[in-house]
Design a protein around this motif. Structure first.
Motif, PDB file in Angstrom:
ATOM      1  N   GLU A   1      63.039  49.924  53.109  1.00 47.02           N
ATOM      2  CA  GLU A   1      62.256  49.914  54.349  1.00 47.02           C
ATOM      3  C   GLU A   1      61.961  48.488  54.830  1.00 47.02           C
ATOM      4  OE1 GLU A   1      60.563  51.467  57.707  1.00 47.02           O
ATOM      5  OE2 GLU A   1      61.702  52.548  56.190  1.00 47.02           O
ATOM      6  N   ASP A   2      61.653  47.588  53.909  1.00 42.24           N
ATOM      7  CA  ASP A   2      61.342  46.213  54.282  1.00 42.24           C
ATOM      8  C   ASP A   2      62.533  45.561  54.989  1.00 42.24           C
ATOM      9  OD1 ASP A   2      59.764  43.793  54.349  1.00 42.24           O
ATOM     10  OD2 ASP A   2      61.015  43.043  52.702  1.00 42.24           O
ATOM     11  N   TYR A   3      63.723  45.773  54.464  1.00 42.09           N
ATOM     12  CA  TYR A   3      64.919  45.219  55.105  1.00 42.09           C
ATOM     13  C   TYR A   3      65.182  45.902  56.438  1.00 42.09           C
ATOM     14  CZ  TYR A   3      66.161  42.492  50.989  1.00 42.09           C
ATOM     15  OH  TYR A   3      66.170  41.582  49.967  1.00 42.09           O
ATOM     16  N   LYS A   4      64.913  47.187  56.527  1.00 50.00           N
ATOM     17  CA  LYS A   4      65.104  47.912  57.784  1.00 50.00           C
ATOM     18  C   LYS A   4      64.275  47.272  58.897  1.00 50.00           C
ATOM     19  CE  LYS A   4      64.493  52.472  59.868  1.00 50.00           C
ATOM     20  NZ  LYS A   4      64.074  53.861  59.645  1.00 50.00           N
ATOM     21  N   VAL A   5      63.011  46.980  58.608  1.00 48.96           N
ATOM     22  CA  VAL A   5      62.122  46.370  59.598  1.00 48.96           C
ATOM     23  C   VAL A   5      62.632  44.983  59.986  1.00 48.96           C
ATOM     24  CG1 VAL A   5      59.777  45.477  59.966  1.00 48.96           C
ATOM     25  CG2 VAL A   5      60.117  47.709  58.879  1.00 48.96           C
ATOM     26  N   ARG A   6      63.032  44.190  58.998  1.00 53.72           N
ATOM     27  CA  ARG A   6      63.550  42.844  59.274  1.00 53.72           C
ATOM     28  C   ARG A   6      64.816  42.895  60.121  1.00 53.72           C
ATOM     29  NH1 ARG A   6      63.600  39.739  53.482  1.00 53.72           N
ATOM     30  NH2 ARG A   6      61.759  40.762  52.652  1.00 53.72           N
ATOM     31  N   PHE A   7      65.784  43.700  59.685  1.00 54.76           N
ATOM     32  CA  PHE A   7      67.066  43.773  60.389  1.00 54.76           C
ATOM     33  C   PHE A   7      66.884  44.235  61.832  1.00 54.76           C
ATOM     34  CE2 PHE A   7      69.437  44.739  56.139  1.00 54.76           C
ATOM     35  CZ  PHE A   7      69.190  43.451  55.694  1.00 54.76           C
ATOM     36  N   GLN A   8      66.054  45.268  62.024  1.00 60.29           N
ATOM     37  CA  GLN A   8      65.806  45.773  63.375  1.00 60.29           C
ATOM     38  C   GLN A   8      65.158  44.701  64.247  1.00 60.29           C
ATOM     39  OE1 GLN A   8      63.350  49.181  62.486  1.00 60.29           O
ATOM     40  NE2 GLN A   8      65.095  50.598  62.530  1.00 60.29           N
ATOM     41  N   GLY A   9      64.191  44.003  63.678  1.00 55.96           N
ATOM     42  CA  GLY A   9      63.489  42.953  64.430  1.00 55.96           C
ATOM     43  C   GLY A   9      64.421  41.832  64.852  1.00 55.96           C
ATOM     44  N   TRP A  10      65.268  41.376  63.932  1.00 58.80           N
ATOM     45  CA  TRP A  10      66.199  40.294  64.267  1.00 58.80           C
ATOM     46  C   TRP A  10      67.198  40.740  65.322  1.00 58.80           C
ATOM     47  CZ3 TRP A  10      67.001  39.483  58.370  1.00 58.80           C
ATOM     48  CH2 TRP A  10      65.911  38.794  57.839  1.00 58.80           C
ATOM     49  N   ALA A  11      67.700  41.955  65.192  1.00 59.65           N
ATOM     50  CA  ALA A  11      68.655  42.466  66.181  1.00 59.65           C
ATOM     51  C   ALA A  11      68.007  42.541  67.561  1.00 59.65           C
ATOM     52  CB  ALA A  11      69.182  43.833  65.758  1.00 59.65           C
ATOM     53  N   ARG A  12      66.800  43.048  67.626  1.00 58.09           N
ATOM     54  CA  ARG A  12      66.109  43.157  68.918  1.00 58.09           C
ATOM     55  C   ARG A  12      65.809  41.777  69.499  1.00 58.09           C
ATOM     56  NH1 ARG A  12      62.879  47.669  66.359  1.00 58.09           N
ATOM     57  NH2 ARG A  12      64.063  49.522  66.944  1.00 58.09           N
ATOM     58  N   GLN A  13      65.448  40.839  68.640  1.00 59.51           N
ATOM     59  CA  GLN A  13      65.150  39.478  69.087  1.00 59.51           C
ATOM     60  C   GLN A  13      66.389  38.829  69.705  1.00 59.51           C
ATOM     61  OE1 GLN A  13      63.399  37.216  65.884  1.00 59.51           O
ATOM     62  NE2 GLN A  13      63.118  35.395  67.135  1.00 59.51           N
ATOM     63  N   ILE A  14      67.526  38.961  69.056  1.00 61.92           N
ATOM     64  CA  ILE A  14      68.774  38.405  69.584  1.00 61.92           C
ATOM     65  C   ILE A  14      69.172  39.127  70.869  1.00 61.92           C
ATOM     66  CG2 ILE A  14      71.251  38.129  69.146  1.00 61.92           C
ATOM     67  CD1 ILE A  14      70.464  37.759  66.133  1.00 61.92           C
TER      68      ILE A  14
END
Length: 182
Positions: A33-46
């Protein structure tokens, strides 16, 4: 990091008459779950930074909402770019997630079967764009370099080799660089 971002920006904004830019952001299977939140956040930021840019590239993000893209989604996204991108257009692929390397093959971890670097290279070769940028932010991403590098394709990896298997922080700083003009 500034040099890499400058290279990416130059690559995307070099003047070509009627050139279009397409960016495919692929979020792989997070595992936790922790990686899911990070990955989603970075993708949305880019994605947000690219869509707000004056160049207005076509941006498509796979797997951010669903907890990881599948092989079928990745293939469909690249095949769509292959159908629509012309030789003078720019294509950028950003891989966010986990990667593995067994000494022979690099794999980008997807929901379901993973994709090997050789398979990814075959898909990318279908795209007519003579200016391609692949940014692989995963662990072991250096193991994908031999299969992905070719003339007119710039490949940026988070690791030098496939044996560097710890989770990387590259995606975080790459995403931050897109949203901080300084």
């Amino acid at each position: 990091m500034k040099t890499l971002l400058a290279l990416a920006c130059l690559f995307l904004t070099a003047p070509f008459a009627m050139a279009r830019s397409t960016c495919l952001i692929v979020v792989g299977h997070p595992g936790e779950e922790d990686y899911k939140v990070r990955f989603q956040g970075w993708a949305r930021q880019i994605e947000s930074a690219l869509t707000a840019s004056p160049e207005k590239p076509l941006v498509k993000t796979l797997g951010a909402a669903s907890g990881g893209a599948t092989m079928a989604e990745l293939e469909a996204g690249i095949n769509e770019a292959a159908r629509t991108a012309g030789a003078d257009d720019i294509f950028m692929l950003i891989l966010i997630g986990h990667g593995t390397f067994d000494g022979t093959d690099y794999k980008f971890n997807l929901k379901g079967p993973d994709i090997r670097s050789a398979q990814l290279a075959v898909l990318l070769d279908r795209i007519q764009s003579t200016r391609q940028l692949v940014v692989n932010t995963t662990a072991a991403s250096g193991g994908a370099m031999p299969a992905l590098v070719k003339p007119h394709r710039v490949v940026i990896a988070a690791t030098r080799t496939g044996t560097q298997k710890n989770a990387t922080v590259f995606a975080r700083y790459f995403a931050d660089a897109f949203s901080d003009a300084s």
